[in-house]
Design a protein around this motif. Structure first.
Motif, PDB file in Angstrom:
ATOM      1  N   LYS A   5       0.808  -1.219   0.000  1.00 57.54           N
ATOM      2  CA  LYS A   5       0.000   0.000   0.000  1.00 57.54           C
ATOM      3  C   LYS A   5       0.840   1.267   0.000  1.00 57.54           C
ATOM      4  N   ASP A   6       2.140   1.123   0.301  1.00 59.71           N
ATOM      5  CA  ASP A   6       2.997   2.307   0.330  1.00 59.71           C
ATOM      6  C   ASP A   6       3.774   2.483  -0.978  1.00 59.71           C
ATOM      7  N   GLU A   7       3.266   1.920  -2.073  1.00 59.53           N
ATOM      8  CA  GLU A   7       3.892   2.066  -3.382  1.00 59.53           C
ATOM      9  C   GLU A   7       2.903   2.663  -4.385  1.00 59.53           C
ATOM     10  N   ILE A   8       3.433   3.505  -5.275  1.00 55.01           N
ATOM     11  CA  ILE A   8       2.650   4.142  -6.331  1.00 55.01           C
ATOM     12  C   ILE A   8       3.296   3.810  -7.672  1.00 55.01           C
ATOM     13  N   ARG A   9       2.497   3.457  -8.655  1.00 57.29           N
ATOM     14  CA  ARG A   9       3.020   3.126  -9.984  1.00 57.29           C
ATOM     15  C   ARG A   9       3.297   4.411 -10.774  1.00 57.29           C
ATOM     16  N   TRP A  10       4.462   4.434 -11.431  1.00 59.40           N
ATOM     17  CA  TRP A  10       4.707   5.524 -12.366  1.00 59.40           C
ATOM     18  C   TRP A  10       5.639   5.070 -13.476  1.00 59.40           C
ATOM     19  N   ASP A  11       5.609   5.798 -14.560  1.00 54.37           N
ATOM     20  CA  ASP A  11       6.478   5.550 -15.701  1.00 54.37           C
ATOM     21  C   ASP A  11       7.086   6.904 -16.063  1.00 54.37           C
ATOM     22  N   PRO A  12       8.237   7.244 -15.463  1.00 55.45           N
ATOM     23  CA  PRO A  12       8.783   8.590 -15.635  1.00 55.45           C
ATOM     24  C   PRO A  12       9.054   8.974 -17.079  1.00 55.45           C
ATOM     25  N   GLU A  13       9.642   8.062 -17.849  1.00 52.69           N
ATOM     26  CA  GLU A  13       9.969   8.405 -19.235  1.00 52.69           C
ATOM     27  C   GLU A  13       8.737   8.365 -20.123  1.00 52.69           C
ATOM     28  N   GLY A  14       7.721   7.635 -19.700  1.00 60.04           N
ATOM     29  CA  GLY A  14       6.462   7.626 -20.437  1.00 60.04           C
ATOM     30  C   GLY A  14       5.539   8.759 -20.025  1.00 60.04           C
ATOM     31  N   GLY A  15       5.942   9.498 -18.977  1.00 59.76           N
ATOM     32  CA  GLY A  15       5.167  10.650 -18.535  1.00 59.76           C
ATOM     33  C   GLY A  15       3.883  10.296 -17.811  1.00 59.76           C
ATOM     34  N   ARG A  16       3.872   9.143 -17.131  1.00 56.98           N
ATOM     35  CA  ARG A  16       2.645   8.720 -16.454  1.00 56.98           C
ATOM     36  C   ARG A  16       2.909   8.469 -14.968  1.00 56.98           C
ATOM     37  N   VAL A  17       1.960   8.886 -14.130  1.00 57.76           N
ATOM     38  CA  VAL A  17       2.046   8.648 -12.692  1.00 57.76           C
ATOM     39  C   VAL A  17       0.633   8.501 -12.146  1.00 57.76           C
ATOM     40  N   ASP A  18       0.477   7.622 -11.186  1.00 62.85           N
ATOM     41  CA  ASP A  18      -0.824   7.412 -10.541  1.00 62.85           C
ATOM     42  C   ASP A  18      -1.068   8.568  -9.579  1.00 62.85           C
ATOM     43  N   ALA A  19      -1.717   9.620 -10.101  1.00 66.46           N
ATOM     44  CA  ALA A  19      -1.935  10.824  -9.299  1.00 66.46           C
ATOM     45  C   ALA A  19      -2.759  10.536  -8.057  1.00 66.46           C
ATOM     46  N   ALA A  20      -3.686   9.590  -8.162  1.00 67.96           N
ATOM     47  CA  ALA A  20      -4.532   9.279  -7.002  1.00 67.96           C
ATOM     48  C   ALA A  20      -3.704   8.793  -5.823  1.00 67.96           C
ATOM     49  N   GLY A  21      -2.580   8.140  -6.116  1.00 68.64           N
ATOM     50  CA  GLY A  21      -1.719   7.641  -5.046  1.00 68.64           C
ATOM     51  C   GLY A  21      -1.015   8.744  -4.288  1.00 68.64           C
ATOM     52  N   LEU A  22      -0.941   9.940  -4.898  1.00 68.82           N
ATOM     53  CA  LEU A  22      -0.304  11.079  -4.239  1.00 68.82           C
ATOM     54  C   LEU A  22      -1.263  11.832  -3.327  1.00 68.82           C
ATOM     55  N   ALA A  23      -2.540  11.505  -3.418  1.00 69.29           N
ATOM     56  CA  ALA A  23      -3.536  12.194  -2.593  1.00 69.29           C
ATOM     57  C   ALA A  23      -3.211  12.008  -1.114  1.00 69.29           C
ATOM     58  N   GLY A  24      -3.276  13.085  -0.369  1.00 69.57           N
ATOM     59  CA  GLY A  24      -3.001  13.018   1.064  1.00 69.57           C
ATOM     60  C   GLY A  24      -1.548  13.159   1.426  1.00 69.57           C
ATOM     61  N   ALA A  39       5.888  14.835 -15.390  1.00 74.46           N
ATOM     62  CA  ALA A  39       4.763  13.971 -15.012  1.00 74.46           C
ATOM     63  C   ALA A  39       4.371  14.176 -13.553  1.00 74.46           C
ATOM     64  N   LEU A  40       5.367  14.263 -12.665  1.00 72.53           N
ATOM     65  CA  LEU A  40       5.079  14.481 -11.247  1.00 72.53           C
ATOM     66  C   LEU A  40       4.456  15.851 -11.005  1.00 72.53           C
ATOM     67  N   ALA A  41       5.012  16.876 -11.641  1.00 75.12           N
ATOM     68  CA  ALA A  41       4.504  18.230 -11.446  1.00 75.12           C
ATOM     69  C   ALA A  41       3.060  18.346 -11.926  1.00 75.12           C
ATOM     70  N   GLU A  42       2.746  17.707 -13.049  1.00 75.87           N
ATOM     71  CA  GLU A  42       1.375  17.750 -13.562  1.00 75.87           C
ATOM     72  C   GLU A  42       0.427  16.973 -12.658  1.00 75.87           C
ATOM     73  N   ALA A  43       0.897  15.833 -12.130  1.00 79.09           N
ATOM     74  CA  ALA A  43       0.054  15.047 -11.217  1.00 79.09           C
ATOM     75  C   ALA A  43      -0.228  15.839  -9.947  1.00 79.09           C
ATOM     76  N   ILE A  44       0.787  16.517  -9.420  1.00 82.40           N
ATOM     77  CA  ILE A  44       0.621  17.338  -8.217  1.00 82.40           C
ATOM     78  C   ILE A  44      -0.398  18.450  -8.478  1.00 82.40           C
ATOM     79  N   ALA A  45      -0.263  19.098  -9.643  1.00 81.19           N
ATOM     80  CA  ALA A  45      -1.150  20.210  -9.984  1.00 81.19           C
ATOM     81  C   ALA A  45      -2.599  19.765 -10.144  1.00 81.19           C
ATOM     82  N   SER A  46      -2.792  18.491 -10.492  1.00 78.06           N
ATOM     83  CA  SER A  46      -4.151  17.991 -10.743  1.00 78.06           C
ATOM     84  C   SER A  46      -4.910  17.651  -9.461  1.00 78.06           C
ATOM     85  N   LEU A  47      -4.215  17.583  -8.340  1.00 77.65           N
ATOM     86  CA  LEU A  47      -4.846  17.166  -7.091  1.00 77.65           C
ATOM     87  C   LEU A  47      -5.723  18.275  -6.509  1.00 77.65           C
ATOM     88  N   ASP A  48      -6.847  17.865  -5.952  1.00 79.30           N
ATOM     89  CA  ASP A  48      -7.696  18.842  -5.267  1.00 79.30           C
ATOM     90  C   ASP A  48      -7.010  19.353  -4.002  1.00 79.30           C
TER      91      ASP A  48
END
Length: 298
Positions: A41-60, A95-104
């Protein structure tokens, strides 16, 4: 600092791993970004070179620390590997910066890795965070790397650039290669030895990153280097004294260029970098001098 939830990209690396251990030991919840399917539960999937990150996992998360990227000193700099070094940093940071920006509910702070390579060749000239970027592959990479945080900054997240120097530790990085040579009595200066190396102990590197996370109001670039950079000749002598080994060998500059190619510029180049903003922010180094840093690492 109260118990926090902190996401760390690059937690399998030298600095990221040490940071994760330090945070966990103090009771914080560390969420690791991984390229494979998460196993816990303490892991989040991401693909840095593919520009993808599970933004929901960054919530909280209260903070996000990005230390991911292909090793600059791991291989000879072919054009393909330089492209990998760049994409692993710039695309992953974007990818990380965009995921962070997308969070409520956004994290308080985004600490993004960078390097003193930003300044390029400085010769004997001391530089701090106010200095302009240099010329060449590494300075240009650092400029792009830091600029990739723009989505998080524009979303109002406090963003910090941790411009790291040469980390003194026997388990990895450039020093991880030096320790075995010096312990075997095969260490010596590189080139003429007059080039400045701006170093930092692994302990102080981790402490500085935590300081940047914890201290409200800190943003922009911070040099993570000990306050007294030394020449390669001086560092070579210190290694010999601490490890009680001779330092008779030298590696001539032409040999380094032949073996390392373009990367030799990072070894033979001079970077006399001062941690002005870090000191002004109230940070105290545990191992400010080179002999103390070497003893802590051996």
């Amino acid at each position: 600092m109260e118990r926090s939830r902190i996401a760390v990209a690059g937690a399998s690396g030298l600095i990221g791993g040490a940071l994760a251990r330090s945070l966990t030991a103090d009771g914080h919840e560390v969420v690791r970004l991984v390229r494979r399917a998460p196993r816990t539960k303490d892991e989040i999937r991401w693909d840095p070179e593919g520009g993808r990150v599970d933004a929901a996992g960054l919530a909280g998360c209260d903070a996000v620390v990005n230390l991911a990227g292909a090793g600059v000193g791991n291989r000879r700099w072919t054009e393909d590997y330089k492209a990998r070094i760049r994409s692993s940093r710039v695309l992953g940071t974007t990818a990380l910066a965009e995921a962070i920006a997308s969070l409520d509910e956004k994290p308080r702070v985004f600490v993004n890795g960078s390097a003193i390579g930003y300044y390029g060749e400085t010769g004997d000239r001391e530089v701090d965070e106010s200095a302009p970027h240099g010329k060449g592959f590494l300075p240009e990479l650092c400029v792009e790397w830091e600029a990739a945080t723009a989505p998080a900054q524009e979303a109002g997240v406090r963003t910090v650039f941790a411009r790291t120097g040469l980390v003194v530790d026997r388990h990895g990085g450039a020093w991880g290669r030096l320790f075995p040579l010096f312990k075997a009595g095969l260490g010596g200066r590189m080139g003429d030895g007059r080039q400045y190396w701006s170093y930092v102990s692994l302990h102080d590197e981790v402490a500085a990153i935590r300081h940047l996370v914890d201290t409200d109001g800190l943003s922009g670039p911070f040099n993570l280097t000990a306050p007294n950079p030394l020449t390669n000749r001086e560092i070579t002598a210190a290694m010999g004294r601490v490890l009680h080994r001779p330092t008779l060998f030298t590696v001539p500059a032409p040999v380094l260029r032949a073996v390392l190619g373009e990367m030799s510029g990072d070894v033979l180049g001079s970077a006399r970098v001062l941690p002005k903003r870090l000191l002004e922010s109230g940070f105290t180094f545990a191992f400010p001098d080179i002999e103390a840093a070497i003893r802590a690492a051996r």
